[in-house]
Design a protein around this motif. Structure first.
Motif, PDB file in Angstrom:
ATOM      1  N   LYS A   1      -4.279   0.078   8.252  1.00 33.75           N
ATOM      2  CA  LYS A   1      -3.456  -0.269   9.399  1.00 33.75           C
ATOM      3  C   LYS A   1      -1.868  -0.940   8.809  1.00 33.75           C
ATOM      4  O   LYS A   1      -1.969  -1.529   7.973  1.00 33.75           O
ATOM      5  CB  LYS A   1      -3.766  -1.179  10.374  1.00 33.75           C
ATOM      6  N   THR A   2      -0.975  -0.755   9.439  1.00 37.13           N
ATOM      7  CA  THR A   2       0.412  -1.402   9.201  1.00 37.13           C
ATOM      8  C   THR A   2       0.676  -2.258  10.313  1.00 37.13           C
ATOM      9  O   THR A   2       0.825  -1.794  11.591  1.00 37.13           O
ATOM     10  CB  THR A   2       1.353  -0.417   8.916  1.00 37.13           C
ATOM     11  N   TRP A   3       0.463  -3.547   9.942  1.00 35.45           N
ATOM     12  CA  TRP A   3       0.667  -4.734  11.008  1.00 35.45           C
ATOM     13  C   TRP A   3       1.804  -5.377  10.711  1.00 35.45           C
ATOM     14  O   TRP A   3       1.545  -6.275   9.685  1.00 35.45           O
ATOM     15  CB  TRP A   3      -0.749  -5.465  11.273  1.00 35.45           C
ATOM     16  N   LYS A   4       2.648  -5.391  11.591  1.00 36.02           N
ATOM     17  CA  LYS A   4       3.858  -6.103  11.189  1.00 36.02           C
ATOM     18  C   LYS A   4       4.194  -6.246   9.932  1.00 36.02           C
ATOM     19  O   LYS A   4       4.852  -7.210   9.266  1.00 36.02           O
ATOM     20  CB  LYS A   4       3.747  -7.901  11.798  1.00 36.02           C
ATOM     21  N   GLY A   5       4.580  -5.014   9.435  1.00 35.63           N
ATOM     22  CA  GLY A   5       4.906  -4.876   8.103  1.00 35.63           C
ATOM     23  C   GLY A   5       3.796  -4.954   7.069  1.00 35.63           C
ATOM     24  O   GLY A   5       4.233  -4.784   5.797  1.00 35.63           O
ATOM     25  N   VAL A   6       2.845  -5.267   7.114  1.00 33.60           N
ATOM     26  CA  VAL A   6       1.542  -5.600   6.268  1.00 33.60           C
ATOM     27  C   VAL A   6       0.624  -4.176   6.178  1.00 33.60           C
ATOM     28  O   VAL A   6       0.037  -3.868   7.090  1.00 33.60           O
ATOM     29  CB  VAL A   6       0.756  -6.749   6.593  1.00 33.60           C
ATOM     30  N   HIS A   7       0.729  -3.730   4.840  1.00 32.58           N
ATOM     31  CA  HIS A   7       0.032  -2.483   4.984  1.00 32.58           C
ATOM     32  C   HIS A   7      -1.721  -3.008   4.364  1.00 32.58           C
ATOM     33  O   HIS A   7      -1.836  -3.509   3.519  1.00 32.58           O
ATOM     34  CB  HIS A   7       0.221  -1.628   3.776  1.00 32.58           C
ATOM     35  N   ILE A   8      -2.496  -3.079   5.575  1.00 35.33           N
ATOM     36  CA  ILE A   8      -3.870  -3.625   5.362  1.00 35.33           C
ATOM     37  C   ILE A   8      -4.855  -2.366   5.147  1.00 35.33           C
ATOM     38  O   ILE A   8      -4.818  -1.278   6.031  1.00 35.33           O
ATOM     39  CB  ILE A   8      -4.425  -4.405   6.586  1.00 35.33           C
ATOM     40  N   MET A   9      -5.536  -2.395   4.080  1.00 34.95           N
ATOM     41  CA  MET A   9      -6.233  -1.388   3.670  1.00 34.95           C
ATOM     42  C   MET A   9      -7.782  -1.969   3.341  1.00 34.95           C
ATOM     43  O   MET A   9      -8.005  -2.758   2.588  1.00 34.95           O
ATOM     44  CB  MET A   9      -5.683  -0.525   2.417  1.00 34.95           C
ATOM     45  N   ALA A  10      -8.784  -1.454   4.144  1.00 33.64           N
ATOM     46  CA  ALA A  10     -10.012  -1.714   3.763  1.00 33.64           C
ATOM     47  C   ALA A  10     -10.713  -0.790   2.513  1.00 33.64           C
ATOM     48  O   ALA A  10     -10.745   0.350   2.697  1.00 33.64           O
ATOM     49  CB  ALA A  10     -10.983  -1.320   4.866  1.00 33.64           C
ATOM     50  N   LEU A  11     -11.144  -1.582   1.368  1.00 33.84           N
ATOM     51  CA  LEU A  11     -11.616  -0.941   0.049  1.00 33.84           C
ATOM     52  C   LEU A  11     -13.232  -1.160   0.202  1.00 33.84           C
ATOM     53  O   LEU A  11     -13.757  -2.151   0.605  1.00 33.84           O
ATOM     54  CB  LEU A  11     -10.995  -1.640  -0.953  1.00 33.84           C
ATOM     55  N   PRO A  12     -13.913  -0.433  -0.581  1.00 35.34           N
ATOM     56  CA  PRO A  12     -15.426  -0.671  -0.758  1.00 35.34           C
ATOM     57  C   PRO A  12     -15.647  -2.011  -1.310  1.00 35.34           C
ATOM     58  O   PRO A  12     -14.803  -2.474  -2.165  1.00 35.34           O
ATOM     59  CB  PRO A  12     -15.530   0.395  -1.897  1.00 35.34           C
ATOM     60  N   ASP A  13     -16.781  -2.209  -1.159  1.00 34.92           N
ATOM     61  CA  ASP A  13     -17.101  -3.949  -1.521  1.00 34.92           C
ATOM     62  C   ASP A  13     -16.878  -4.208  -2.963  1.00 34.92           C
ATOM     63  O   ASP A  13     -16.369  -5.248  -3.256  1.00 34.92           O
ATOM     64  CB  ASP A  13     -18.626  -4.088  -0.908  1.00 34.92           C
ATOM     65  N   GLU A  14     -17.072  -3.151  -3.901  1.00 26.95           N
ATOM     66  CA  GLU A  14     -17.130  -3.534  -5.200  1.00 26.95           C
ATOM     67  C   GLU A  14     -15.703  -3.782  -5.910  1.00 26.95           C
ATOM     68  O   GLU A  14     -15.760  -4.536  -6.881  1.00 26.95           O
ATOM     69  CB  GLU A  14     -17.874  -2.545  -5.916  1.00 26.95           C
ATOM     70  N   HIS A  15     -14.643  -3.791  -4.949  1.00 25.35           N
ATOM     71  CA  HIS A  15     -13.496  -4.112  -5.462  1.00 25.35           C
ATOM     72  C   HIS A  15     -13.525  -5.650  -5.348  1.00 25.35           C
ATOM     73  O   HIS A  15     -12.322  -6.320  -6.046  1.00 25.35           O
ATOM     74  CB  HIS A  15     -12.379  -3.511  -4.651  1.00 25.35           C
ATOM     75  N   PHE A  16     -14.026  -6.470  -4.488  1.00 22.39           N
ATOM     76  CA  PHE A  16     -13.727  -7.719  -4.393  1.00 22.39           C
ATOM     77  C   PHE A  16     -14.915  -8.696  -5.239  1.00 22.39           C
ATOM     78  O   PHE A  16     -15.720  -8.846  -4.595  1.00 22.39           O
ATOM     79  CB  PHE A  16     -13.969  -7.886  -2.898  1.00 22.39           C
ATOM     80  N   THR A  17     -14.388  -9.081  -6.125  1.00 21.69           N
ATOM     81  CA  THR A  17     -15.036  -9.768  -7.294  1.00 21.69           C
ATOM     82  C   THR A  17     -14.907 -11.087  -7.527  1.00 21.69           C
ATOM     83  O   THR A  17     -15.364 -11.806  -8.509  1.00 21.69           O
ATOM     84  CB  THR A  17     -15.049  -9.044  -8.466  1.00 21.69           C
ATOM     85  N   TYR A  18     -14.258 -11.869  -6.598  1.00 20.23           N
ATOM     86  CA  TYR A  18     -13.455 -13.220  -6.618  1.00 20.23           C
ATOM     87  C   TYR A  18     -14.036 -14.135  -5.341  1.00 20.23           C
ATOM     88  O   TYR A  18     -13.979 -13.485  -4.502  1.00 20.23           O
ATOM     89  CB  TYR A  18     -12.107 -13.352  -6.910  1.00 20.23           C
ATOM     90  N   GLY A  19     -14.511 -15.132  -5.824  1.00 20.82           N
ATOM     91  CA  GLY A  19     -14.875 -16.184  -4.736  1.00 20.82           C
ATOM     92  C   GLY A  19     -16.424 -16.495  -4.939  1.00 20.82           C
ATOM     93  O   GLY A  19     -16.990 -15.755  -5.764  1.00 20.82           O
ATOM     94  N   THR A  20     -17.169 -17.328  -3.931  1.00 17.86           N
ATOM     95  CA  THR A  20     -18.334 -17.851  -4.179  1.00 17.86           C
ATOM     96  C   THR A  20     -19.390 -16.314  -3.679  1.00 17.86           C
ATOM     97  O   THR A  20     -20.498 -16.563  -4.125  1.00 17.86           O
ATOM     98  CB  THR A  20     -18.676 -18.993  -3.436  1.00 17.86           C
ATOM     99  N   ALA A  21     -18.914 -15.668  -2.748  1.00 16.85           N
ATOM    100  CA  ALA A  21     -19.594 -14.426  -2.511  1.00 16.85           C
ATOM    101  C   ALA A  21     -19.225 -13.173  -3.225  1.00 16.85           C
ATOM    102  O   ALA A  21     -19.523 -11.963  -2.774  1.00 16.85           O
ATOM    103  CB  ALA A  21     -19.408 -14.334  -1.106  1.00 16.85           C
ATOM    104  N   ALA A  22     -18.542 -13.285  -4.481  1.00 20.69           N
ATOM    105  CA  ALA A  22     -18.164 -12.133  -5.044  1.00 20.69           C
ATOM    106  C   ALA A  22     -19.343 -11.031  -5.236  1.00 20.69           C
ATOM    107  O   ALA A  22     -20.498 -11.270  -5.342  1.00 20.69           O
ATOM    108  CB  ALA A  22     -17.703 -12.576  -6.498  1.00 20.69           C
ATOM    109  N   TRP A  23     -18.854  -9.875  -4.986  1.00 18.12           N
ATOM    110  CA  TRP A  23     -19.740  -8.640  -4.958  1.00 18.12           C
ATOM    111  C   TRP A  23     -20.597  -8.652  -6.481  1.00 18.12           C
ATOM    112  O   TRP A  23     -20.036  -8.885  -7.571  1.00 18.12           O
ATOM    113  CB  TRP A  23     -19.139  -7.289  -4.913  1.00 18.12           C
ATOM    114  N   VAL A  24     -21.859  -8.185  -6.238  1.00 16.08           N
ATOM    115  CA  VAL A  24     -22.559  -8.009  -7.777  1.00 16.08           C
ATOM    116  C   VAL A  24     -23.360  -6.673  -7.450  1.00 16.08           C
ATOM    117  O   VAL A  24     -23.359  -6.143  -6.280  1.00 16.08           O
ATOM    118  CB  VAL A  24     -23.619  -9.046  -7.715  1.00 16.08           C
ATOM    119  N   ALA A  25     -23.437  -6.055  -8.625  1.00 18.23           N
ATOM    120  CA  ALA A  25     -23.986  -4.848  -8.556  1.00 18.23           C
ATOM    121  C   ALA A  25     -25.131  -4.717  -7.776  1.00 18.23           C
ATOM    122  O   ALA A  25     -26.287  -5.454  -8.115  1.00 18.23           O
ATOM    123  CB  ALA A  25     -24.040  -4.158 -10.204  1.00 18.23           C
ATOM    124  N   GLY A  26     -25.589  -3.565  -6.760  1.00 15.17           N
ATOM    125  CA  GLY A  26     -26.641  -3.522  -6.310  1.00 15.17           C
ATOM    126  C   GLY A  26     -26.720  -3.951  -4.757  1.00 15.17           C
ATOM    127  O   GLY A  26     -27.823  -3.706  -4.327  1.00 15.17           O
TER     128      GLY A  26
END
Length: 311
Positions: free
Chosen positions: A210-235
């Motif tokens: 979606k492009t919302w107010k000039g921001v291109h927001i894209m949903a990616l598969p979970d494994e791309h998000f590896t930072y934070g206390t809930a970072a993705w882990v394999a499996g």
């Protein structure tokens, strides 16, 4: 000796592969640099040129200068290998061969995306104290990880980027569950905000955008998000308790350069090993770095496994 490239042009859908991201979804969203003998260089300019009033008399000129610096970093080389028994090569079906080639190509594309996220995370943690022109040296973090993502958070982050004078496109990759949460807002779900079909990632069928107010927001598969206390882990098939760090940026605020990105694997006999197995390998050389703190935001919000209708 080279082995015949039996994996080329042999694509069928007969193999059930564990689901994973195809990668390469962030290509074209960052500034490219100059390659000088394996070193990437990104110029940064700071300062401001201000006009002054003429008195009407002959007077001295008052030249002003710009602060210009160059961020340099060395490219890093990566490789991935896989082995296949030589005795099996002639018995393999085209679909199996296609899966081997596809898995190797995915490893290259995923690393290209990983370089970008790693650079964004490092930039948000350490910043760059040498940026010319004054101003912030570390990107701002929005959210403390205790709340769900909300459309007002998107507006806040983008307004801060626009407020410093940026007129570039803004990118913000998020998990699918965050995207679904935002879709509870009628104005966000509207078909009027589908996004530019010419965007680098727009042709990918696995990306909701979606492009919302000039921001291109894209949903990616979970494994791309590896930072934070809930970072993705394999499996994993759902998020653990905690928060995720995501990043919003303009194209000139982050630099990424890949010197080579060899998705099509080489395949050779592994001389010296019993039976001379086939050794498949791919390679990548590249680097990424944060450049402009005011053009990058870290959005830190809850990792969620369901959606809640906004009240």
């Amino acid at each position: 000796m080279p082995v015949e490239a039996w994996f080329k042009e042999k694509i069928r859908d007969d193999v059930a592969t564990r689901l994973q991201s195809k990668g390469g979804l962030l290509d074209g969203t960052m500034k490219t640099g100059e390659n000088v003998a394996g070193t990437v260089k990104f110029p940064i300019a700071g300062g401001r040129i201000t006009m002054y009033k003429l008195s009407g008399a002959i007077e001295e000129v008052r030249p002003q200068g710009l602060d210009i610096d160059v961020v340099s970093l060395q490219a890093t080389d990566y490789t991935a290998e896989a082995t296949i028994r030589n005795q099996d090569s002639m018995r393999q079906t085209p679909s199996y061969q296609a899966e081997v080639a596809g898995a190797m190509a995915k490893s290259v594309r995923m690393k290209r995306d990983g370089l970008k996220f790693d650079a964004l995370n490092a930039f948000c943690n350490t910043g760059n104290a040498n940026i010319p022109g004054g101003g912030p040296t570390t990107p701002k973090t929005i959210g403390d990880g205790t709340a769900r993502i909300d459309l007002t958070d998107v507006n806040k982050a983008s307004a801060q980027v626009r407020g410093v004078g940026s007129d570039e496109e803004i990118y913000w990759p998020i998990p699918y569950m965050w995207f679904e949460q935002l879709c509870w807002y009628k104005e966000f779900a509207s078909k009027d905000y589908q996004g530019d079909k010419d965007l680098p990632f727009a042709q990918s069928g696995v990306v909701d955008k979606k492009t919302w107010k000039g921001v291109h927001i894209m949903a990616l598969p979970d494994e791309h998000f590896t930072y934070g206390t809930a970072a993705w882990v394999a499996g994993q098939d759902e998020w653990a308790a905690g928060y995720l760090d995501t990043y919003m940026w303009t194209k000139s605020a982050v630099g990424c350069e890949t010197f080579w990105s060899k998705e099509q694997m080489d395949i050779n006999e592994w001389i010296g090993k019993a039976g001379k197995p086939l050794l498949c390998d791919t390679a990548l050389s590249g680097a990424a770095v944060g450049l402009l703190p005011e053009g990058v935001k870290r959005l830190r919000f809850l990792a969620i496994n369901d959606t809640v209708r906004p009240s």
